[in-house]
Design a protein around this motif. Structure first.
Motif, PDB file in Angstrom:
ATOM      1  N   ASN A   1       0.876  -1.469  -0.058  1.00 46.83           N
ATOM      2  CA  ASN A   1      -0.356  -0.102   0.048  1.00 46.83           C
ATOM      3  C   ASN A   1       0.648   1.237  -0.026  1.00 46.83           C
ATOM      4  O   ASN A   1       0.561   2.234   0.769  1.00 46.83           O
ATOM      5  N   GLU A   2       1.982   1.260  -0.658  1.00 49.53           N
ATOM      6  CA  GLU A   2       2.639   2.281  -0.821  1.00 49.53           C
ATOM      7  C   GLU A   2       2.836   2.631  -2.068  1.00 49.53           C
ATOM      8  O   GLU A   2       3.650   3.567  -2.548  1.00 49.53           O
ATOM      9  N   THR A   3       2.126   2.345  -3.040  1.00 54.33           N
ATOM     10  CA  THR A   3       1.737   2.751  -4.514  1.00 54.33           C
ATOM     11  C   THR A   3       0.646   3.051  -4.158  1.00 54.33           C
ATOM     12  O   THR A   3      -0.183   2.833  -4.189  1.00 54.33           O
ATOM     13  N   ASN A   4       0.633   3.657  -5.832  1.00 60.31           N
ATOM     14  CA  ASN A   4      -0.707   3.974  -6.251  1.00 60.31           C
ATOM     15  C   ASN A   4      -0.902   3.049  -7.435  1.00 60.31           C
ATOM     16  O   ASN A   4       0.345   2.074  -7.805  1.00 60.31           O
ATOM     17  N   GLY A   5      -2.679   2.948  -7.883  1.00 63.42           N
ATOM     18  CA  GLY A   5      -2.305   1.591  -8.813  1.00 63.42           C
ATOM     19  C   GLY A   5      -2.706   0.254  -8.345  1.00 63.42           C
ATOM     20  O   GLY A   5      -2.825  -0.862  -9.212  1.00 63.42           O
ATOM     21  N   GLN A   6      -2.575  -0.511  -7.623  1.00 61.49           N
ATOM     22  CA  GLN A   6      -2.967  -1.354  -6.454  1.00 61.49           C
ATOM     23  C   GLN A   6      -4.292  -2.291  -7.554  1.00 61.49           C
ATOM     24  O   GLN A   6      -5.122  -3.097  -8.108  1.00 61.49           O
ATOM     25  N   ILE A   7      -5.661  -0.462  -7.475  1.00 58.60           N
ATOM     26  CA  ILE A   7      -6.893  -1.608  -7.422  1.00 58.60           C
ATOM     27  C   ILE A   7      -6.773  -1.800  -9.377  1.00 58.60           C
ATOM     28  O   ILE A   7      -7.536  -3.201  -9.604  1.00 58.60           O
ATOM     29  N   GLU A   8      -6.805  -0.530 -10.714  1.00 56.55           N
ATOM     30  CA  GLU A   8      -6.239  -0.971 -11.751  1.00 56.55           C
ATOM     31  C   GLU A   8      -5.012  -2.451 -11.988  1.00 56.55           C
ATOM     32  O   GLU A   8      -5.486  -3.290 -12.749  1.00 56.55           O
ATOM     33  N   ALA A   9      -4.208  -2.194 -11.167  1.00 52.76           N
ATOM     34  CA  ALA A   9      -3.052  -3.640 -11.077  1.00 52.76           C
ATOM     35  C   ALA A   9      -3.916  -4.629 -10.990  1.00 52.76           C
ATOM     36  O   ALA A   9      -3.998  -5.771 -11.455  1.00 52.76           O
ATOM     37  N   ALA A  10      -4.666  -4.737  -9.589  1.00 49.90           N
ATOM     38  CA  ALA A  10      -5.509  -6.412  -9.214  1.00 49.90           C
ATOM     39  C   ALA A  10      -6.300  -6.215 -10.203  1.00 49.90           C
ATOM     40  O   ALA A  10      -6.566  -7.879 -10.976  1.00 49.90           O
ATOM     41  N   ARG A  11      -7.516  -5.663 -11.399  1.00 46.58           N
ATOM     42  CA  ARG A  11      -8.540  -6.466 -12.387  1.00 46.58           C
ATOM     43  C   ARG A  11      -7.262  -7.128 -13.817  1.00 46.58           C
ATOM     44  O   ARG A  11      -7.882  -7.474 -13.323  1.00 46.58           O
ATOM     45  N   MET A  12      -5.892  -5.889 -13.913  1.00 47.48           N
ATOM     46  CA  MET A  12      -5.572  -6.537 -14.857  1.00 47.48           C
ATOM     47  C   MET A  12      -5.032  -7.214 -14.350  1.00 47.48           C
ATOM     48  O   MET A  12      -5.167  -8.700 -15.360  1.00 47.48           O
TER      49      MET A  12
END
Length: 291
Positions: free
Chosen positions: A135-146
């Motif tokens: 949780n130290e970056t942005n973009g986790q949700i989109e990465a999880a979808r991919m």
């Protein structure tokens, strides 16, 4: 198989102090050192040192080229680390004589990742590979979808803790890893137990009390005791545990065996001063004969 780690890269500034400073307290440090860190970098190094293929997805600034070089030296694939015109994330870490620590983070380039950067890395992934996130970056949700569309195993280490982020990622994650304090905060915030999150496997690290694994599908809960060591610095121990656990699963180990190996790695880590630069490898663990 491969572990793709969407993770932070920090420059760690260490200050050795007699005790963790209290509110308003000014405290002189007895020693100072600088090293490679960030939960993401730590986990990528741990994955590599646990003999799995480690591919880091992240970013550094103009002051962070040496961090990328260091990751490469430690066996991490750095092809998907972007160089941005900004300042690399850093952490100021106070380490007390009893091994406890206090950390102040500046996120820097860790929160300037784009969907295009993440997508370019994950385009090389396929079924059987793993996406690891913190949780130290942005973009986790989109990465999880991919990752879900690519049929990857998705492991989410919920630190620094945010209940909403855990809730949002829960529908995608296969594994959730968090410490005992975070586990209690999550249950309090969501009003539900860990087995009710919709995540197949939940691992809770408990420091000197070891760790527990909740296998939601079977309803079983397994406890792995801690190993008796004398801690000198707890910084990065949880990251080492997580990286080793993920690497062991990637290599096909059963969960119970993977938990035991991760526990050994975390125990050895707390006997060392530093973060990514001192994460043990498999030979270190074998030589230490822990457990």
């Amino acid at each position: 198989m491969s572990v793709f780690n969407l993770g932070s890269i920090n420059i760690d500034n260490f200050y050795r102090v007699p005790h963790i400073p209290g509110p308003g307290e000014t405290l002189a440090a007895g020693a100072f050192s600088r090293g490679l860190g960030g939960k993401g970098a730590n986990m990528s190094v741990a994955v590599a040192r646990a003999a799995a293929r480690s591919i880091h997805i992240g970013a550094v600034g103009h002051d962070g080229a040496w961090c990328v070089d260091r990751l490469m030296e430690y066996g991490v694939d750095t092809c998907h680390i972007s160089r941005l015109d900004a300042q690399t994330g850093h952490a100021n870490i106070a380490v007390a004589d009893d091994g406890e620590n206090q950390i102040v983070l500046f996120p820097g380039t860790n929160v300037e990742l784009t969907d295009a950067m993440i997508g370019a890395a994950l385009s090389e992934a396929g079924p059987g590979d793993t996406l690891l996130m913190q949780n130290e970056t942005n973009g986790q949700i989109e990465a999880a979808r991919m990752a879900r569309n690519l049929d990857l195993r998705i492991v989410y280490a919920a630190a620094p803790f945010e209940a909403k982020t855990v809730s949002d990622i829960a529908e995608y994650a296969d594994f959730l890893i968090l410490n005992a304090v975070e586990a209690q905060q999550l249950q309090d915030a969501l009003g539900k137990g860990l087995a009710e999150l919709g995540i197949g496997h939940v691992v809770v690290t408990m420091g000197g009390d070891g760790s527990r694994w909740i296998d939601v599908a079977s309803g079983a809960e397994h406890h792995v005791p801690a190993l008796p060591v004398t801690p000198v610095d707890t910084t990065g121990a949880g990251d080492t545990f997580t990286g080793y656990l993920v690497a062991a699963l990637d290599r096909g180990m059963p969960m119970a065996q993977a938990m035991t190996l991760a526990t050994q790695a975390g125990a050895l880590m707390v006997t060392r001063h530093g973060t990514a630069d001192v994460i043990p490898d498999l030979k270190d663990i074998e030589d230490a004969r822990l457990g």
